[in-house]
Design a protein around this motif. Structure first.
Motif, PDB file in Angstrom:
ATOM      1  N   ALA A   1      36.366  22.499  41.259  1.00  0.00           N
ATOM      2  CA  ALA A   1      37.755  22.250  41.902  1.00  0.00           C
ATOM      3  C   ALA A   1      39.283  23.285  40.590  1.00  0.00           C
ATOM      4  CB  ALA A   1      37.932  20.761  41.501  1.00  0.00           C
ATOM      5  N   ALA A   2      39.349  23.936  41.174  1.00  0.00           N
ATOM      6  CA  ALA A   2      40.037  24.753  40.802  1.00  0.00           C
ATOM      7  C   ALA A   2      41.399  24.055  39.517  1.00  0.00           C
ATOM      8  CB  ALA A   2      41.053  25.826  42.095  1.00  0.00           C
ATOM      9  N   GLY A   3      41.736  24.664  38.746  1.00  0.00           N
ATOM     10  CA  GLY A   3      41.896  24.144  37.633  1.00  0.00           C
ATOM     11  C   GLY A   3      41.377  22.931  37.586  1.00  0.00           C
ATOM     12  N   ARG A   4      40.890  22.758  37.310  1.00  0.00           N
ATOM     13  CA  ARG A   4      39.796  21.180  37.176  1.00  0.00           C
ATOM     14  C   ARG A   4      38.673  21.684  35.957  1.00  0.00           C
ATOM     15  NH1 ARG A   4      42.890  16.595  37.863  1.00  0.00           N
ATOM     16  NH2 ARG A   4      40.470  15.858  37.986  1.00  0.00           N
ATOM     17  N   TYR A   5      37.780  22.026  36.905  1.00  0.00           N
ATOM     18  CA  TYR A   5      36.102  21.694  36.339  1.00  0.00           C
ATOM     19  C   TYR A   5      35.121  22.791  37.095  1.00  0.00           C
ATOM     20  CZ  TYR A   5      36.966  16.967  36.394  1.00  0.00           C
ATOM     21  OH  TYR A   5      37.706  15.472  36.035  1.00  0.00           O
ATOM     22  N   ALA A   6      34.550  24.025  36.771  1.00  0.00           N
ATOM     23  CA  ALA A   6      33.885  25.437  37.072  1.00  0.00           C
ATOM     24  C   ALA A   6      32.113  24.538  36.908  1.00  0.00           C
ATOM     25  CB  ALA A   6      34.012  25.988  36.292  1.00  0.00           C
ATOM     26  N   ARG A   7      31.505  25.156  38.173  1.00  0.00           N
ATOM     27  CA  ARG A   7      30.435  24.976  37.549  1.00  0.00           C
ATOM     28  C   ARG A   7      29.573  25.914  37.363  1.00  0.00           C
ATOM     29  NH1 ARG A   7      27.054  20.375  39.451  1.00  0.00           N
ATOM     30  NH2 ARG A   7      28.788  19.572  40.102  1.00  0.00           N
ATOM     31  N   TRP A   8      28.205  25.857  36.486  1.00  0.00           N
ATOM     32  CA  TRP A   8      27.773  27.067  35.991  1.00  0.00           C
ATOM     33  C   TRP A   8      26.516  26.870  35.727  1.00  0.00           C
ATOM     34  CZ3 TRP A   8      30.657  31.263  33.386  1.00  0.00           C
ATOM     35  CH2 TRP A   8      31.867  30.908  33.177  1.00  0.00           C
ATOM     36  N   THR A   9      25.652  27.705  36.648  1.00  0.00           N
ATOM     37  CA  THR A   9      24.109  28.441  36.302  1.00  0.00           C
ATOM     38  C   THR A   9      23.491  28.697  35.426  1.00  0.00           C
ATOM     39  OG1 THR A   9      24.404  29.157  38.342  1.00  0.00           O
ATOM     40  CG2 THR A   9      24.212  26.801  39.052  1.00  0.00           C
ATOM     41  N   GLU A  10      22.057  28.565  35.813  1.00  0.00           N
ATOM     42  CA  GLU A  10      21.426  29.533  34.387  1.00  0.00           C
ATOM     43  C   GLU A  10      21.217  30.752  35.120  1.00  0.00           C
ATOM     44  OE1 GLU A  10      17.156  28.504  33.731  1.00  0.00           O
ATOM     45  OE2 GLU A  10      18.514  26.582  32.693  1.00  0.00           O
ATOM     46  N   PRO A  11      20.980  31.718  34.482  1.00  0.00           N
ATOM     47  CA  PRO A  11      20.817  33.378  34.834  1.00  0.00           C
ATOM     48  C   PRO A  11      20.244  33.087  36.041  1.00  0.00           C
ATOM     49  CG  PRO A  11      22.251  33.440  32.078  1.00  0.00           C
ATOM     50  CD  PRO A  11      21.318  32.081  33.026  1.00  0.00           C
ATOM     51  N   SER A  12      19.289  33.072  35.730  1.00  0.00           N
ATOM     52  CA  SER A  12      17.489  32.906  36.350  1.00  0.00           C
ATOM     53  C   SER A  12      17.818  32.460  37.620  1.00  0.00           C
ATOM     54  CB  SER A  12      16.509  32.616  35.469  1.00  0.00           C
ATOM     55  OG  SER A  12      16.504  31.281  35.356  1.00  0.00           O
ATOM     56  N   GLY A  13      18.534  31.195  38.011  1.00  0.00           N
ATOM     57  CA  GLY A  13      18.975  30.332  38.422  1.00  0.00           C
ATOM     58  C   GLY A  13      17.704  29.618  39.171  1.00  0.00           C
ATOM     59  N   SER A  14      16.753  30.061  38.375  1.00  0.00           N
ATOM     60  CA  SER A  14      15.173  29.380  39.097  1.00  0.00           C
ATOM     61  C   SER A  14      14.714  27.633  38.577  1.00  0.00           C
ATOM     62  CB  SER A  14      13.643  30.349  37.734  1.00  0.00           C
ATOM     63  OG  SER A  14      14.311  30.042  36.543  1.00  0.00           O
ATOM     64  N   SER A  15      15.734  26.966  37.278  1.00  0.00           N
ATOM     65  CA  SER A  15      15.063  25.833  36.837  1.00  0.00           C
ATOM     66  C   SER A  15      16.100  24.717  38.219  1.00  0.00           C
ATOM     67  CB  SER A  15      15.245  25.535  35.466  1.00  0.00           C
ATOM     68  OG  SER A  15      16.782  25.645  34.608  1.00  0.00           O
ATOM     69  N   GLY A  16      17.613  25.134  38.440  1.00  0.00           N
ATOM     70  CA  GLY A  16      18.358  24.328  39.219  1.00  0.00           C
ATOM     71  C   GLY A  16      19.351  23.631  38.046  1.00  0.00           C
ATOM     72  N   THR A  17      19.090  24.589  36.953  1.00  0.00           N
ATOM     73  CA  THR A  17      20.799  23.052  36.152  1.00  0.00           C
ATOM     74  C   THR A  17      21.337  23.598  35.903  1.00  0.00           C
ATOM     75  OG1 THR A  17      18.192  23.922  34.081  1.00  0.00           O
ATOM     76  CG2 THR A  17      20.380  23.251  33.267  1.00  0.00           C
ATOM     77  N   SER A  18      22.295  22.930  36.291  1.00  0.00           N
ATOM     78  CA  SER A  18      24.166  23.109  36.574  1.00  0.00           C
ATOM     79  C   SER A  18      24.560  22.213  36.007  1.00  0.00           C
ATOM     80  CB  SER A  18      23.611  23.043  38.131  1.00  0.00           C
ATOM     81  OG  SER A  18      25.494  22.292  38.629  1.00  0.00           O
ATOM     82  N   LEU A  19      25.350  22.846  35.354  1.00  0.00           N
ATOM     83  CA  LEU A  19      26.525  22.086  34.443  1.00  0.00           C
ATOM     84  C   LEU A  19      28.208  22.490  35.128  1.00  0.00           C
ATOM     85  CD1 LEU A  19      25.602  24.148  30.650  1.00  0.00           C
ATOM     86  CD2 LEU A  19      24.550  22.789  31.713  1.00  0.00           C
ATOM     87  N   LEU A  20      28.934  21.331  34.744  1.00  0.00           N
ATOM     88  CA  LEU A  20      30.379  20.920  35.077  1.00  0.00           C
ATOM     89  C   LEU A  20      31.058  20.905  34.249  1.00  0.00           C
ATOM     90  CD1 LEU A  20      31.282  20.421  37.901  1.00  0.00           C
ATOM     91  CD2 LEU A  20      31.536  17.985  37.104  1.00  0.00           C
ATOM     92  N   VAL A  21      32.094  22.453  33.882  1.00  0.00           N
ATOM     93  CA  VAL A  21      32.519  21.973  32.780  1.00  0.00           C
ATOM     94  C   VAL A  21      33.884  22.205  33.129  1.00  0.00           C
ATOM     95  CG1 VAL A  21      32.810  23.444  30.532  1.00  0.00           C
ATOM     96  CG2 VAL A  21      30.364  23.551  31.646  1.00  0.00           C
ATOM     97  N   PRO A  22      34.729  21.179  32.237  1.00  0.00           N
ATOM     98  CA  PRO A  22      36.395  20.969  32.449  1.00  0.00           C
ATOM     99  C   PRO A  22      36.912  22.362  31.818  1.00  0.00           C
ATOM    100  CG  PRO A  22      34.945  19.580  30.857  1.00  0.00           C
ATOM    101  CD  PRO A  22      34.104  20.090  31.239  1.00  0.00           C
TER     102      PRO A  22
END
Length: 410
Positions: free
Chosen positions: A56-77
């Motif tokens: 969400a612009a101006g509210r949250y950003a979603r981040w994924t691992e560099p490799s993208g292999s494990s599916g770890t996803s972070l939602l950071v305000p």
């Protein structure tokens, strides 16, 4: 797993851990979400290769691992302006602590121990599976340590050649540095806690000054730029570290990134470009190191020290003593050649457990480990407690008192 970067003896645990208590590692437990700045967390994720995938612009950003292999996803305000900010940060930190990605541990370390980061990389031939030879990884580690030590020496004093001076203080300055292993042996990253930032700032200025001095020499043939580069922290020790880093490669570089929680130091670029050196720079770096060694002057000093060893070729006549320096110079020990009378005084002081004071010049040749032109040697009175301690040291090291002929003993 992170571990300390220094040479032998290596400590098997970080300063935050105890044997058998892995949970005490700074990245093993996520930090308190309430103490984490979302902007700092986002900056560290970006630095260590995590990918921003919208939000969400101006509210949250979603981040994924560099490799993208494990599916770890972070939602950071984006900030703490939203009611669920602490919950989201807490969930992101927990996910990082459970991730197997090395970058996740590096992000947690950057949050727990705010640190400036230095990354060395070398272009070396690849081995099977793209790996680098064990010896290449060892060379990289040794060169990185040399460079950190050179920077720590420059924090203590600016000199073209440090030799044995300030060695203990510079080595102690590296105690809190942490290192993260990189796969393949071509890269090495270290984390320098913010309280030790002067070391990183000095290295930052010294690397750029060395690069400019090399470019100036290759363009004009003159070495003058290396003289002014001393004030930026360039020294024989740094040029030797750069030679060790570049030798046997197709090129090498050093990159610096500032701790986002501490901001950018004064007179430093916010995002410094990596400083690169190539095999073509090696002759200039070697010549500069030899120039520093040749031109660093001797230093007049008045030393106070305890006599730990004596040696002369025949009874009577002049002799040589070794002093453990207590005051007057930032070296551990020096050798001094004395005439017959001064040698006799030094011997008596050694036997009764008294230090001596002597004037002379600390010679750069040999690494500032020799005092020449010694004069006015005399015992120094100390209190009884200190005399007892010195006598005990003498009794435990009687083999150091040498009047026998043969062997150098020093």
């Amino acid at each position: 797993m992170m571990h300390r970067p220094m040479d032998e003896p290596l400590r098997p645990h970080s300063p935050h851990s105890r044997p058998g208590h892995e949970a005490c590692e700074p990245w093993a437990q996520p930090p308190d979400a309430r103490a984490v700045d979302p902007a700092v967390l986002s900056a560290l994720l970006d630095r260590h290769g995590w990918r921003r995938r919208g939000g969400a612009a101006g509210r949250y950003a979603r981040w994924t691992e560099p490799s993208g292999s494990s599916g770890t996803s972070l939602l950071v305000p984006q900030s703490r302006a939203f009611p669920d900010s602490d919950d989201l940060i807490g969930e992101a930190l927990l996910a990082l602590s459970r991730s197997a990605a090395p970058s996740a541990r590096e992000v947690l370390l950057g949050l727990t121990v705010p640190s400036d980061e230095l990354c060395w990389s070398r272009d070396v031939p690849g081995g099977p599976g793209g790996g680098a030879a064990w010896t290449e990884a060892e060379r990289l580690r040794a060169a990185a340590r040399q460079m950190l030590l050179a920077a720590a020496l420059a924090v203590c004093d600016r000199a073209g050649y440090h030799g044995a001076r300030h060695r203990a203080a510079a080595t102690a300055a590296l105690d809190d540095v942490l290192v993260g292993p990189e796969p393949g042996g071509r890269r090495l990253t270290v984390f320098v806690p913010v309280p030790s930032r002067p070391l990183v700032v000095r290295l930052h200025h010294a690397l750029y000054a060395a690069r400019e001095a090399v470019d100036y020499q290759r363009a004009t043939g003159g070495m003058d730029a290396f003289d002014s580069a001393v004030q930026a922290g360039v020294s024989r020790e740094l040029t030797e570290a750069l030679v060790a880093l570049v030798r046997g490669t197709e090129g090498a570089r050093v990159a610096i990134a500032w701790a986002p929680a501490a901001g950018v130091p004064e007179r430093c670029a916010a995002r410094p470009e990596p400083v690169e050196f190539s095999p073509g720079d090696l002759p200039v770096l070697r010549a500069a190191g030899a120039r520093y060694l040749r031109t660093e002057p001797s230093i007049p000093v008045r030393l106070t020290g305890t006599v730990v060893r004596l040696r002369r070729a025949v009874p009577g006549g002049p002799g040589t003593v070794r002093l453990r320096v207590l005051a007057g110079a930032d070296v551990g020990q020096v050798r001094v050649t004395l005439d017959e009378e001064a040698y006799r005084v030094a011997g008596h002081a050694h036997l009764v457990g008294l230090p001596v004071r002597v004037h002379g010049r600390l010679e750069s040749r040999g690494g500032f480990r020799r005092l020449t032109g010694a004069c006015e040697l005399a015992p120094v009175q100390v209190d009884e407690a200190e005399r007892d301690r010195l006598r005990k040291a003498l009794q435990e090291n009687l083999d150091f008192f040498e009047e026998a002929c043969g062997g150098d003993g020093l």
